[in-house]
Enzyme design. Structure first.
Site, PDB file in Angstrom:
ATOM      1  N   GLY A  25       0.832  -1.194   0.000  1.00 64.13           N
ATOM      2  CA  GLY A  25       0.000   0.000   0.000  1.00 64.13           C
ATOM      3  C   GLY A  25       0.864   1.240   0.000  1.00 64.13           C
ATOM      4  O   GLY A  25       2.083   1.169   0.148  1.00 64.13           O
ATOM      5  N   GLY A  27       0.757   5.777   0.936  1.00 62.31           N
ATOM      6  CA  GLY A  27       0.056   6.938   1.470  1.00 62.31           C
ATOM      7  C   GLY A  27       0.685   8.212   0.939  1.00 62.31           C
ATOM      8  O   GLY A  27       1.365   8.205  -0.086  1.00 62.31           O
ATOM      9  N   TYR A  29       3.154  10.130   2.119  1.00 69.37           N
ATOM     10  CA  TYR A  29       4.622  10.225   2.114  1.00 69.37           C
ATOM     11  C   TYR A  29       5.316   8.894   2.380  1.00 69.37           C
ATOM     12  O   TYR A  29       6.510   8.839   2.616  1.00 69.37           O
ATOM     13  CB  TYR A  29       5.098  11.291   3.116  1.00 69.37           C
ATOM     14  CG  TYR A  29       4.730  11.024   4.561  1.00 69.37           C
ATOM     15  CD1 TYR A  29       5.539  10.232   5.373  1.00 69.37           C
ATOM     16  CD2 TYR A  29       3.576  11.573   5.126  1.00 69.37           C
ATOM     17  CE1 TYR A  29       5.211   9.979   6.685  1.00 69.37           C
ATOM     18  CE2 TYR A  29       3.237  11.324   6.450  1.00 69.37           C
ATOM     19  CZ  TYR A  29       4.067  10.528   7.222  1.00 69.37           C
ATOM     20  OH  TYR A  29       3.737  10.278   8.527  1.00 69.37           O
ATOM     21  N   ALA A  30       4.551   7.784   2.348  1.00 63.99           N
ATOM     22  CA  ALA A  30       5.165   6.476   2.637  1.00 63.99           C
ATOM     23  C   ALA A  30       4.583   5.392   1.739  1.00 63.99           C
ATOM     24  O   ALA A  30       3.427   5.461   1.322  1.00 63.99           O
ATOM     25  CB  ALA A  30       4.945   6.107   4.094  1.00 63.99           C
ATOM     26  N   VAL A  32       4.418   1.031   1.670  1.00 65.21           N
ATOM     27  CA  VAL A  32       4.647  -0.149   2.508  1.00 65.21           C
ATOM     28  C   VAL A  32       4.883  -1.365   1.623  1.00 65.21           C
ATOM     29  O   VAL A  32       4.114  -1.629   0.691  1.00 65.21           O
ATOM     30  CB  VAL A  32       3.458  -0.407   3.460  1.00 65.21           C
ATOM     31  CG1 VAL A  32       3.741  -1.610   4.357  1.00 65.21           C
ATOM     32  CG2 VAL A  32       3.152   0.820   4.303  1.00 65.21           C
ATOM     33  N   LYS A  48       7.674  -0.020   6.119  1.00 70.23           N
ATOM     34  CA  LYS A  48       7.132   1.281   5.738  1.00 70.23           C
ATOM     35  C   LYS A  48       8.304   2.169   5.326  1.00 70.23           C
ATOM     36  O   LYS A  48       9.162   2.493   6.150  1.00 70.23           O
ATOM     37  CB  LYS A  48       6.376   1.881   6.923  1.00 70.23           C
ATOM     38  CG  LYS A  48       5.641   3.182   6.630  1.00 70.23           C
ATOM     39  CD  LYS A  48       4.814   3.571   7.851  1.00 70.23           C
ATOM     40  CE  LYS A  48       4.023   4.838   7.641  1.00 70.23           C
ATOM     41  NZ  LYS A  48       3.184   5.167   8.816  1.00 70.23           N
ATOM     42  N   ASP A 141      -6.740   8.821  14.384  1.00 72.26           N
ATOM     43  CA  ASP A 141      -7.015   8.510  12.977  1.00 72.26           C
ATOM     44  C   ASP A 141      -7.568   7.089  12.858  1.00 72.26           C
ATOM     45  O   ASP A 141      -7.154   6.298  12.008  1.00 72.26           O
ATOM     46  CB  ASP A 141      -5.745   8.668  12.134  1.00 72.26           C
ATOM     47  CG  ASP A 141      -6.048   8.670  10.625  1.00 72.26           C
ATOM     48  OD1 ASP A 141      -7.218   8.909  10.251  1.00 72.26           O
ATOM     49  OD2 ASP A 141      -5.125   8.437   9.828  1.00 72.26           O
TER      50      ASP A 141
END
Length: 424
Positions: A25, A27, A29-30, A32, A48, A141
């Protein structure tokens, strides 16, 4: 978001002690990746990878807080940070690997979760949150995408992604907007000060999504979201009104979609309603909407429009489509006989036996039926018959309980009479 490197756009970064393989996956700024430890035991991990160039001041602070929090906690329902490393380009968080994907995918693959499964998951999530809150840590979150499953075989939850987590005592108040709008507490949505309790709102939204298949408040803006949260109007009412409007306008496809969405709210409501009068009213609505949805499904997806326009119910259409399968046709005939008996007011064990006999056959037929229109209709018919059989079973049990109570009352009266005779 499991998948191979296709679509990743670049090869996984090189890491000294690990081999990185498929991308799990990504996001803001990262990204995985799934990884394997090179030496000794071939341990599977999730890595990550954070690109340093993509970080601004706020995201650096969030990352440092995430590392600090995860380094100091160990809990069976919180994903474990095993190690972290860095080089000129990346910061690497080596995490526990969760083979079951995330809760969002788990729910959507099943449309809704049974209450017993949702209850177990909620207990596990509550256990992790209590552990965090006892240490003055708020996640901030919480959403199904940030809750991982250990496996698909015997899944248990692992709370993940602490990128927005904060050290907060119960009395601390913050005003920085964090998290995902659909799961945000009202005080966050309204840009008010908030405290550690905002996590509890998110838990409620997650539970709702597990039971109904979607979050309760979907919206395109914070103002629309605030308006929906403040509204006292039941969620499903709008769906039904829209479905009826589309149906009357002749838009069968849109009406079918809206009826189906409304049923996802009504069916669980029927199951959990305690008041007998309200339960019967909901049951009547559910039966009505299921019947109309079945008819619309045939109208939209099959060529049997003539049959439908003549007023034939979905069961008759399904029988018409099953004339080439004598065993299926016979099972549907038994189901029709059971429905006819029940509608005559014969809510007895013989009628229930007919339901169970037909369902036993139909479930076997469903398993062997190839994908297509007939399978869709058969699936819907089985669901309807199961609902009717379950209702009939409840009625039989209630009558048996009443008879038993009356019998016990009579026995008690006889004992009393015998006692008075003995005294005389």
């Amino acid at each position: 978001m499991h998948g191979g490197m296709a679509g990743a756009g670049w090869a996984p970064p090189q890491l000294e002690d690990f081999i990185l393989t498929e991308r799990l996956g990504s996001g803001t700024y990262a990204t995985v990746f799934k990884g394997y430890r090179k030496r000794n035991v071939r341990e599977v991990v999730a890595v990550k990878c954070v690109n340093k160039r993509s970080l601004n001041k706020a995201s650096v602070e969030n990352l440092l807080t995430e590392i600090e929090i995860l380094k100091t906690i160990r809990h069976p329902h919180i994903v474990e940070l095993k190690d972290f490393q860095w080089n000129k380009e990346y910061i690497y968080l080596i995490m526990e690997y969760c083979a079951g994907g995330d809760l969002s995918r788990f729910i959507h693959a099943r449309r809704i979760l049974p209450e017993r499964v949702a209850r177990i998951f909620l207990q596990q999530l509550a256990c992790a949150l209590k552990f965090l809150h006892d240490r003055n840590i708020s996640h901030l979150d919480l959403k199904p995408q940030n809750i991982l499953l250990s496996s698909l075989d015997k899944p248990y939850l692992k709370l993940a992604d602490f990128g927005f987590a904060q050290h907060m005592s119960p009395r601390d108040e913050k005003h920085v907007l964090r998290g995902s709008p659909l799961y945000m507490a009202p005080e966050m949505v309204c840009s008010r000060q908030y405290d550690a309790r905002v996590d509890l709102w998110s838990v409620g939204v997650i539970l709702y999504e597990a039971l109904f298949g979607r979050p309760p408040f979907a919206s395109k803006s914070f103002s629309e979201l605030e308006e929906k949260i403040r509204s006292n109007q039941p969620i499903e009412t709008n769906l039904v009104m829209e479905a009826v409007e589309k149906d009357q306008a002749g838009d069968a496809s849109a009406a079918l979609s809206l009826y189906s969405k409304a049923l996802e709210y009504f069916v669980p409501a029927l199951r959990y309603e305690i008041d007998a009068r309200r339960k019967e009213a909901i049951r009547s609505k559910v039966s009505q909407y299921i019947s109309r949805a079945e008819q619309l499904k045939v109208l939209v997806s099959s060529n049997n429009k003539t049959l439908l326009q003549q007023g034939n119910p979905a069961r008759d259409i399904l029988k018409e489509m099953s004339k080439d399968k004598p065993r299926l046709y016979a099972a549907l005939a038994v189901a029709s006989a059971a429905v006819a008996k029940e509608e005559e007011g014969k809510d007895d064990s013989e009628t229930l036996d007919l339901y169970q006999q037909s369902l036993g056959e139909l479930l076997l037929m469903l398993a062997a039926e190839p994908a297509g229109r007939r399978k869709e209709l058969l699936h819907a018919e089985i669901q309807t018959l199961m609902g009717r059989a379950e209702y009939l079973k409840e009625q039989i049990k209630r009558k048996e309980s009443q008879l038993e109570a009356e019998s016990m009352g009579k026995e008690g009266m006889m004992d009393s009479v015998r006692g008075s005779c003995t005294l005389q």
